[in-house]
Design a protein around this motif. Sequence first.
Motif, PDB file in Angstrom:
ATOM      1  N   VAL A 126     -16.018  15.373  -8.064  1.00 40.59           N
ATOM      2  CA  VAL A 126     -15.531  15.596  -6.698  1.00 40.59           C
ATOM      3  C   VAL A 126     -14.653  16.840  -6.733  1.00 40.59           C
ATOM      4  CG1 VAL A 126     -14.265  14.661  -4.727  1.00 40.59           C
ATOM      5  CG2 VAL A 126     -15.589  13.123  -6.190  1.00 40.59           C
ATOM      6  N   VAL A 127     -15.045  17.848  -5.953  1.00 40.41           N
ATOM      7  CA  VAL A 127     -14.394  19.155  -5.984  1.00 40.41           C
ATOM      8  C   VAL A 127     -13.848  19.486  -4.604  1.00 40.41           C
ATOM      9  CG1 VAL A 127     -14.743  21.618  -6.432  1.00 40.41           C
ATOM     10  CG2 VAL A 127     -15.976  19.918  -7.804  1.00 40.41           C
ATOM     11  N   ALA A 128     -12.654  20.050  -4.544  1.00 42.42           N
ATOM     12  CA  ALA A 128     -12.060  20.477  -3.280  1.00 42.42           C
ATOM     13  C   ALA A 128     -12.691  21.786  -2.817  1.00 42.42           C
ATOM     14  CB  ALA A 128     -10.552  20.642  -3.441  1.00 42.42           C
ATOM     15  N   LEU A 129     -13.218  21.810  -1.596  1.00 42.48           N
ATOM     16  CA  LEU A 129     -13.793  23.030  -1.041  1.00 42.48           C
ATOM     17  C   LEU A 129     -12.735  23.911  -0.373  1.00 42.48           C
ATOM     18  CD1 LEU A 129     -17.138  21.732   0.481  1.00 42.48           C
ATOM     19  CD2 LEU A 129     -16.769  22.926  -1.673  1.00 42.48           C
ATOM     20  N   ARG A 130     -11.559  23.339  -0.164  1.00 43.47           N
ATOM     21  CA  ARG A 130     -10.402  24.094   0.326  1.00 43.47           C
ATOM     22  C   ARG A 130      -9.166  23.357  -0.193  1.00 43.47           C
ATOM     23  NH1 ARG A 130     -11.053  21.860   6.469  1.00 43.47           N
ATOM     24  NH2 ARG A 130     -13.101  22.799   6.192  1.00 43.47           N
ATOM     25  N   ASP A 131      -7.995  23.931  -0.021  1.00 45.67           N
ATOM     26  CA  ASP A 131      -6.774  23.220  -0.411  1.00 45.67           C
ATOM     27  C   ASP A 131      -6.761  21.857   0.283  1.00 45.67           C
ATOM     28  OD1 ASP A 131      -6.071  25.437  -1.849  1.00 45.67           O
ATOM     29  OD2 ASP A 131      -4.444  26.071  -0.514  1.00 45.67           O
ATOM     30  N   THR A 132      -6.536  20.804  -0.496  1.00 46.14           N
ATOM     31  CA  THR A 132      -6.744  19.444   0.007  1.00 46.14           C
ATOM     32  C   THR A 132      -5.621  18.518  -0.437  1.00 46.14           C
ATOM     33  OG1 THR A 132      -9.157  19.724   0.011  1.00 46.14           O
ATOM     34  CG2 THR A 132      -8.342  17.467  -0.049  1.00 46.14           C
ATOM     35  N   ARG A 133      -5.213  17.645   0.484  1.00 40.35           N
ATOM     36  CA  ARG A 133      -4.254  16.573   0.162  1.00 40.35           C
ATOM     37  C   ARG A 133      -5.036  15.280  -0.045  1.00 40.35           C
ATOM     38  NH1 ARG A 133      -0.612  16.064   5.102  1.00 40.35           N
ATOM     39  NH2 ARG A 133       0.630  14.656   3.787  1.00 40.35           N
ATOM     40  N   ILE A 134      -4.779  14.647  -1.163  1.00 37.95           N
ATOM     41  CA  ILE A 134      -5.509  13.444  -1.566  1.00 37.95           C
ATOM     42  C   ILE A 134      -4.545  12.258  -1.651  1.00 37.95           C
ATOM     43  CG2 ILE A 134      -6.720  12.365  -3.526  1.00 37.95           C
ATOM     44  CD1 ILE A 134      -8.440  14.348  -2.009  1.00 37.95           C
ATOM     45  N   ALA A 135      -5.023  11.072  -1.239  1.00 34.77           N
ATOM     46  CA  ALA A 135      -4.294   9.823  -1.450  1.00 34.77           C
ATOM     47  C   ALA A 135      -4.998   9.034  -2.546  1.00 34.77           C
ATOM     48  CB  ALA A 135      -4.241   9.003  -0.161  1.00 34.77           C
ATOM     49  N   ARG A 136      -4.223   8.485  -3.455  1.00 34.51           N
ATOM     50  CA  ARG A 136      -4.775   7.670  -4.541  1.00 34.51           C
ATOM     51  C   ARG A 136      -4.141   6.281  -4.508  1.00 34.51           C
ATOM     52  NH1 ARG A 136      -7.671  10.187  -8.579  1.00 34.51           N
ATOM     53  NH2 ARG A 136      -7.736  12.473  -8.481  1.00 34.51           N
ATOM     54  N   MET A 137      -4.963   5.289  -4.148  1.00 36.96           N
ATOM     55  CA  MET A 137      -4.521   3.896  -4.189  1.00 36.96           C
ATOM     56  C   MET A 137      -4.940   3.304  -5.533  1.00 36.96           C
ATOM     57  SD  MET A 137      -5.684   0.572  -1.914  1.00 36.96           S
ATOM     58  CE  MET A 137      -5.202   1.264  -0.333  1.00 36.96           C
ATOM     59  N   VAL A 166       0.837  -1.201   0.000  1.00 35.45           N
ATOM     60  CA  VAL A 166       0.000   0.000   0.000  1.00 35.45           C
ATOM     61  C   VAL A 166       0.873   1.253   0.000  1.00 35.45           C
ATOM     62  CG1 VAL A 166      -1.577   1.374   1.417  1.00 35.45           C
ATOM     63  CG2 VAL A 166      -2.031  -1.059   1.025  1.00 35.45           C
ATOM     64  N   GLU A 167       1.881   1.275   0.861  1.00 39.48           N
ATOM     65  CA  GLU A 167       2.761   2.436   0.958  1.00 39.48           C
ATOM     66  C   GLU A 167       3.550   2.659  -0.330  1.00 39.48           C
ATOM     67  OE1 GLU A 167       3.564   2.161   5.798  1.00 39.48           O
ATOM     68  OE2 GLU A 167       5.152   1.673   4.368  1.00 39.48           O
ATOM     69  N   ALA A 168       3.946   1.575  -0.970  1.00 38.73           N
ATOM     70  CA  ALA A 168       4.733   1.688  -2.206  1.00 38.73           C
ATOM     71  C   ALA A 168       3.888   2.163  -3.382  1.00 38.73           C
ATOM     72  CB  ALA A 168       5.377   0.341  -2.529  1.00 38.73           C
ATOM     73  N   ASP A 169       2.606   1.752  -3.414  1.00 35.77           N
ATOM     74  CA  ASP A 169       1.777   2.013  -4.588  1.00 35.77           C
ATOM     75  C   ASP A 169       0.939   3.285  -4.490  1.00 35.77           C
ATOM     76  OD1 ASP A 169       2.789  -0.366  -5.450  1.00 35.77           O
ATOM     77  OD2 ASP A 169       0.914  -1.505  -5.298  1.00 35.77           O
ATOM     78  N   THR A 170       0.570   3.680  -3.271  1.00 30.48           N
ATOM     79  CA  THR A 170      -0.346   4.814  -3.092  1.00 30.48           C
ATOM     80  C   THR A 170       0.419   6.123  -3.207  1.00 30.48           C
ATOM     81  OG1 THR A 170      -1.684   3.436  -1.616  1.00 30.48           O
ATOM     82  CG2 THR A 170      -2.106   5.797  -1.580  1.00 30.48           C
ATOM     83  N   VAL A 171      -0.156   7.073  -3.921  1.00 37.37           N
ATOM     84  CA  VAL A 171       0.516   8.354  -4.157  1.00 37.37           C
ATOM     85  C   VAL A 171      -0.311   9.501  -3.587  1.00 37.37           C
ATOM     86  CG1 VAL A 171       1.683   7.531  -6.236  1.00 37.37           C
ATOM     87  CG2 VAL A 171      -0.563   8.622  -6.435  1.00 37.37           C
ATOM     88  N   GLU A 172       0.370  10.601  -3.299  1.00 33.74           N
ATOM     89  CA  GLU A 172      -0.275  11.793  -2.776  1.00 33.74           C
ATOM     90  C   GLU A 172      -0.444  12.824  -3.881  1.00 33.74           C
ATOM     91  OE1 GLU A 172       0.338  15.280   0.643  1.00 33.74           O
ATOM     92  OE2 GLU A 172       1.681  13.533   0.579  1.00 33.74           O
ATOM     93  N   GLN A 173      -1.560  13.558  -3.814  1.00 32.44           N
ATOM     94  CA  GLN A 173      -1.833  14.619  -4.778  1.00 32.44           C
ATOM     95  C   GLN A 173      -2.359  15.842  -4.031  1.00 32.44           C
ATOM     96  OE1 GLN A 173      -5.177  13.817  -7.316  1.00 32.44           O
ATOM     97  NE2 GLN A 173      -4.789  15.552  -8.670  1.00 32.44           N
ATOM     98  N   PHE A 174      -1.911  17.020  -4.431  1.00 34.06           N
ATOM     99  CA  PHE A 174      -2.436  18.262  -3.885  1.00 34.06           C
ATOM    100  C   PHE A 174      -3.476  18.817  -4.852  1.00 34.06           C
ATOM    101  CE2 PHE A 174      -2.413  22.922  -3.885  1.00 34.06           C
ATOM    102  CZ  PHE A 174      -2.802  23.172  -2.579  1.00 34.06           C
ATOM    103  N   VAL A 175      -4.669  19.160  -4.321  1.00 34.05           N
ATOM    104  CA  VAL A 175      -5.734  19.752  -5.132  1.00 34.05           C
ATOM    105  C   VAL A 175      -6.095  21.096  -4.515  1.00 34.05           C
ATOM    106  CG1 VAL A 175      -8.040  19.479  -6.090  1.00 34.05           C
ATOM    107  CG2 VAL A 175      -6.618  17.462  -5.712  1.00 34.05           C
ATOM    108  N   PRO A 176      -5.924  22.202  -5.238  1.00 37.57           N
ATOM    109  CA  PRO A 176      -6.239  23.517  -4.672  1.00 37.57           C
ATOM    110  C   PRO A 176      -7.742  23.718  -4.528  1.00 37.57           C
ATOM    111  CG  PRO A 176      -5.714  23.729  -6.990  1.00 37.57           C
ATOM    112  CD  PRO A 176      -5.443  22.284  -6.625  1.00 37.57           C
ATOM    113  N   LYS A 177      -8.126  24.675  -3.696  1.00 36.27           N
ATOM    114  CA  LYS A 177      -9.531  25.009  -3.514  1.00 36.27           C
ATOM    115  C   LYS A 177     -10.195  25.270  -4.868  1.00 36.27           C
ATOM    116  CE  LYS A 177     -12.615  28.405  -1.365  1.00 36.27           C
ATOM    117  NZ  LYS A 177     -12.720  29.608  -0.498  1.00 36.27           N
TER     118      LYS A 177
END
Length: 228
Positions: A100-111, A29-40
């Motif tokens: 799916v829309v970010a209502l504020r600056d948001t950090r997302i995980a994608r597995m 899970v740790e190796a495959d899942t990535v983080e994404q930043f989505v602005p408001k």
Amino acid sequence: MTSEKPEFKEVLRHTIWASDLTPEQLARVEADTVEQFVPKGGYVCRKGEMVDAWIGVIDGLVKMNNLSPEGKSVTFTGVPKGGWFGEGTLLKQETRKYDVVALRDTRIARMPAKTFMWLLDNSLPFTRFLLMQLNERLGQFIGMVEFDRLLDVDTRVARCLAALFNSHLYPGTDPLLQISQEEIGYLSGASRQRANQALQVLEKEGLLKVDYGGIQILDLDGLRRFRM
């Protein structure tokens, strides 16, 4: 990433579903899942896309919504920090039915979908978690049919706030809810001004306190039962 923000892998290890994974499963899970930043205001994902990942909110707040043919925005639910979504569409292997829309600056995980399906095949605790997740989500959306059709705005705001404290869907939500009146309006289908009026009503009832930058929840059960 600033020093105040927890490391991504540490966040993954403390999700509600990760605690019962084996070391091998967690490592994948740790190796495959990535983080994404989505602005408001940015899109986390869009209607019509082929779903390729299970998505978690590491920090921030997003809303699931659609536009009617007449251009009216319909919000299904909000997903705060700690929530994961999209498992139903992944299991059905179909295109996404909502934006799916970010209502504020948001950090997302994608597995990735491949990792999600591998966990489903290899972890009984993860499978149990998903069954509970789907059951809770079903109950949430059944409640939202009543929410939209039968309730006045004050009660909709009360239910909207209470819904963010589902211990399975959104674990770890703090009683000091970091949410703006504008965001409450988006989630409850009301204007910012009308949401503010509803909050004043709920505050007079002793159910919450409006603080600078957030809402202090004083009586969660009272919000759930408001005008029942």
